[in-house]
Scaffold this motif. Sequence first.
Motif, PDB file in Angstrom:
ATOM      1  N   VAL A  23      31.257  41.917  34.458  1.00 42.30           N
ATOM      2  CA  VAL A  23      32.450  41.220  34.893  1.00 42.30           C
ATOM      3  C   VAL A  23      33.614  42.232  34.767  1.00 42.30           C
ATOM      4  O   VAL A  23      33.778  43.453  33.929  1.00 42.30           O
ATOM      5  CB  VAL A  23      32.968  40.357  33.371  1.00 42.30           C
ATOM      6  CG1 VAL A  23      34.242  39.936  33.682  1.00 42.30           C
ATOM      7  CG2 VAL A  23      31.796  39.216  33.499  1.00 42.30           C
ATOM      8  N   ALA A  27      39.186  39.120  35.463  1.00 39.12           N
ATOM      9  CA  ALA A  27      38.395  37.936  35.094  1.00 39.12           C
ATOM     10  C   ALA A  27      38.863  37.368  33.550  1.00 39.12           C
ATOM     11  O   ALA A  27      39.343  38.265  32.845  1.00 39.12           O
ATOM     12  CB  ALA A  27      36.694  38.387  34.786  1.00 39.12           C
ATOM     13  N   LEU A  30      37.925  38.833  29.944  1.00 39.35           N
ATOM     14  CA  LEU A  30      38.116  40.086  29.749  1.00 39.35           C
ATOM     15  C   LEU A  30      39.834  40.244  28.940  1.00 39.35           C
ATOM     16  O   LEU A  30      40.110  41.058  28.348  1.00 39.35           O
ATOM     17  CB  LEU A  30      38.140  41.331  30.750  1.00 39.35           C
ATOM     18  CG  LEU A  30      36.753  41.330  31.335  1.00 39.35           C
ATOM     19  CD1 LEU A  30      37.174  42.253  32.368  1.00 39.35           C
ATOM     20  CD2 LEU A  30      36.041  41.848  30.329  1.00 39.35           C
ATOM     21  N   GLN A  69      32.045  41.967  28.706  1.00 40.71           N
ATOM     22  CA  GLN A  69      31.834  42.379  29.918  1.00 40.71           C
ATOM     23  C   GLN A  69      30.714  42.133  30.539  1.00 40.71           C
ATOM     24  O   GLN A  69      30.672  42.388  31.973  1.00 40.71           O
ATOM     25  CB  GLN A  69      31.993  43.795  29.597  1.00 40.71           C
ATOM     26  CG  GLN A  69      33.143  44.704  29.058  1.00 40.71           C
ATOM     27  CD  GLN A  69      33.047  46.156  29.084  1.00 40.71           C
ATOM     28  OE1 GLN A  69      32.344  46.464  28.040  1.00 40.71           O
ATOM     29  NE2 GLN A  69      33.379  46.879  29.902  1.00 40.71           N
ATOM     30  N   VAL A  70      30.025  41.162  30.139  1.00 40.51           N
ATOM     31  CA  VAL A  70      29.003  40.361  30.526  1.00 40.51           C
ATOM     32  C   VAL A  70      29.131  38.891  30.618  1.00 40.51           C
ATOM     33  O   VAL A  70      28.287  38.102  31.013  1.00 40.51           O
ATOM     34  CB  VAL A  70      27.677  40.694  30.319  1.00 40.51           C
ATOM     35  CG1 VAL A  70      27.030  42.054  30.498  1.00 40.51           C
ATOM     36  CG2 VAL A  70      27.493  40.351  28.750  1.00 40.51           C
ATOM     37  N   GLY A  71      30.472  38.508  30.399  1.00 38.84           N
ATOM     38  CA  GLY A  71      30.873  37.020  30.574  1.00 38.84           C
ATOM     39  C   GLY A  71      30.549  36.330  29.226  1.00 38.84           C
ATOM     40  O   GLY A  71      30.888  35.042  29.258  1.00 38.84           O
ATOM     41  N   SER A 124      34.393  47.915  33.436  1.00 42.31           N
ATOM     42  CA  SER A 124      34.981  46.743  34.017  1.00 42.31           C
ATOM     43  C   SER A 124      36.207  47.226  34.960  1.00 42.31           C
ATOM     44  O   SER A 124      36.965  46.372  35.441  1.00 42.31           O
ATOM     45  CB  SER A 124      35.562  45.866  33.013  1.00 42.31           C
ATOM     46  OG  SER A 124      34.373  45.155  32.250  1.00 42.31           O
TER      47      SER A 124
END
Length: 230
Positions: A23, A27, A30, A69-71, A124
């Motif tokens: 991500v 977004a 974050l 960072q990976v949602g 990110s």
Amino acid sequence: MPTQALEGLVDGLLDGPRPLPLVLAGAPVLRQPAVPYDGQLGDERLARLARAMRETMHAAPGVGLAAPQVGVPLRIAVIEDPAEVPEPVRAARGRVPQPFRVLVNPSYEPVGGRRAAFFEGCLSVPGWQAVVGRYERVRLRGLDERGRELDEEFAGWPARIVQHETDHLAGTLYLDLAETRSFSSAQDVATRWAQPTPEDAARALGFPLAGPAAAAAGPDGQREGASDSG
């Protein structure tokens, strides 16, 4: 987010391509405080997520990665650093190898007030780095993936990684803490500011150093270069 929704989100990620998609800045996940982990995923799913995050961190390459960072909006992060850098860089940064660790609900507090300034990047925010002053030594508290208590002091580069990743879980990016005049492309850091400390960059670009100078490098993976924590 309800537990069932979190489980579905993580299952969708784990059933998808690897490495996990990162991500990028912009977004909302974050910029929002992550939810404390309280067993929402169960032991097996948490272990699978930690393995996938480790794989993604290695592929980037980076030395840390936070779940947002990976949602995934949970207070979980992973760190690992082989510290394969030249001796002058190792000495300037206090960079020593760190084994793979899973951090659950981590928090840190400074040990003493000494600070160090380094170029830092983020997975990110690809392609850019900036100098960030951080505490040189911190005390980390939290849990590991098995629920065992963590209470440990970190110094030098490992302390920087811990701060970077834990900050992610509060919705903070390194950009929020950086000397804005130091903001540089990763290419410029590699070609102009690759010295073991950022002193030359500070003089040329006109920014202060927050405490004793430390290494210039380029995180966000580039394990050879910097604190590319996640």
